[in-house]
Design a protein around this motif. Structure first.
Motif, PDB file in Angstrom:
ATOM      1  N   LYS A 110       0.874  -1.334  -0.008  1.00 48.24           N
ATOM      2  CA  LYS A 110      -0.162   0.115  -0.222  1.00 48.24           C
ATOM      3  C   LYS A 110       0.865   1.171   0.108  1.00 48.24           C
ATOM      4  N   LYS A 111       1.851   1.309  -1.009  1.00 44.89           N
ATOM      5  CA  LYS A 111       2.787   2.394  -0.856  1.00 44.89           C
ATOM      6  C   LYS A 111       2.930   3.082  -2.340  1.00 44.89           C
ATOM      7  N   ILE A 112       3.143   4.265  -2.630  1.00 46.39           N
ATOM      8  CA  ILE A 112       3.262   4.817  -4.011  1.00 46.39           C
ATOM      9  C   ILE A 112       4.894   5.472  -3.484  1.00 46.39           C
ATOM     10  N   PHE A 113       5.592   5.562  -4.732  1.00 51.11           N
ATOM     11  CA  PHE A 113       6.889   6.185  -4.745  1.00 51.11           C
ATOM     12  C   PHE A 113       7.462   6.537  -6.105  1.00 51.11           C
ATOM     13  N   ASN A 114       8.151   7.554  -6.127  1.00 51.97           N
ATOM     14  CA  ASN A 114       9.199   7.785  -7.330  1.00 51.97           C
ATOM     15  C   ASN A 114      10.436   8.592  -6.774  1.00 51.97           C
ATOM     16  N   LYS A 115      10.906   8.877  -7.847  1.00 52.77           N
ATOM     17  CA  LYS A 115      12.360   9.851  -7.946  1.00 52.77           C
ATOM     18  C   LYS A 115      12.004  11.174  -8.853  1.00 52.77           C
ATOM     19  N   GLY A 134      11.484  13.348  -5.555  1.00 61.98           N
ATOM     20  CA  GLY A 134      10.519  12.352  -5.300  1.00 61.98           C
ATOM     21  C   GLY A 134       9.734  12.280  -4.095  1.00 61.98           C
ATOM     22  N   ILE A 135       8.943  11.303  -3.901  1.00 59.61           N
ATOM     23  CA  ILE A 135       8.198  11.075  -2.816  1.00 59.61           C
ATOM     24  C   ILE A 135       8.206   9.501  -2.424  1.00 59.61           C
ATOM     25  N   GLU A 136       7.771   9.491  -1.270  1.00 64.48           N
ATOM     26  CA  GLU A 136       7.085   7.954  -0.725  1.00 64.48           C
ATOM     27  C   GLU A 136       6.040   8.246   0.003  1.00 64.48           C
ATOM     28  N   ALA A 137       4.987   7.730  -0.241  1.00 61.06           N
ATOM     29  CA  ALA A 137       3.809   7.856   0.539  1.00 61.06           C
ATOM     30  C   ALA A 137       2.732   6.510   0.728  1.00 61.06           C
ATOM     31  N   THR A 138       2.000   6.796   1.689  1.00 62.48           N
ATOM     32  CA  THR A 138       1.003   5.577   1.649  1.00 62.48           C
ATOM     33  C   THR A 138      -0.053   5.956   0.484  1.00 62.48           C
ATOM     34  N   GLU A 139      -0.558   4.660  -0.185  1.00 63.15           N
ATOM     35  CA  GLU A 139      -1.379   4.837  -1.532  1.00 63.15           C
ATOM     36  C   GLU A 139      -2.699   5.892  -1.235  1.00 63.15           C
TER      37      GLU A 139
END
Length: 156
Positions: A110-115, A134-139
């Motif tokens: 249940k995570k989303i991420f990018n750079k 970028g980010i790291e987040a819960t969906e």
């Protein structure tokens, strides 16, 4: 032959199924979980491709609200991991809008991420944040970690 080699080999093959102008409604225990609309869906052995993008509504039966995701191109691997590209917009039930060009979605965790450069805008209070790396987040965007940020915060 490893999984990556199989996927490369499968790219040269014809899709198992092709769906045109498709709306999918997925329910669990009688409750709507999500709705997908896509102009074309191509199913291969190890992945599903949405070459012209999709619109996805993920419903939360507890709050009776939804998260909206829109993108120009999506690849789903085993319906667990998604690679999403092009003009991405994610609207959370709390009124946050995330905009970026590429994102990865790990459904199992249940995570989303990018750079990539990512913008987050709050429609409620005018906050604008820019993550340059970028980010790291819960969906559901309830927890967000931004990398190398700048932004605008309204002062009342």
């Amino acid at each position: 032959m490893n999984r990556d080699a199989l996927i490369r080999k499968d790219r040269k093959q014809i899709p198992k199924n092709i769906f045109i102008k498709t709306s999918l409604f997925y329910k669990e225990k009688g409750f709507l979980k999500f709705v997908i609309y896509s102009p074309i869906i191509k199913e291969y052995t190890f992945y599903t491709l949405f070459p012209y993008g999709l619109n996805l509504f993920i419903y939360d039966q507890n709050t009776n609200k939804y998260t909206y995701i829109r993108a120009d191109w999506v690849k789903s691997i085993d319906k667990i991991f998604y690679h999403i590209k092009g003009n991405i917009k994610i609207m959370s039930p709390k009124g946050y809008l995330l905009k970026t060009d590429e994102i990865f979605w790990d459904i199992k965790n249940k995570k989303i991420f990018n750079k990539k450069y990512t913008t987050i805008i709050s429609n409620l209070d005018g906050i604008r944040l820019y993550a340059k790396n970028g980010i790291e987040a819960t969906e559901d965007l309830k927890e967000i970690r931004l990398k190398n940020i700048s932004g605008t915060l309204p002062i009342k």
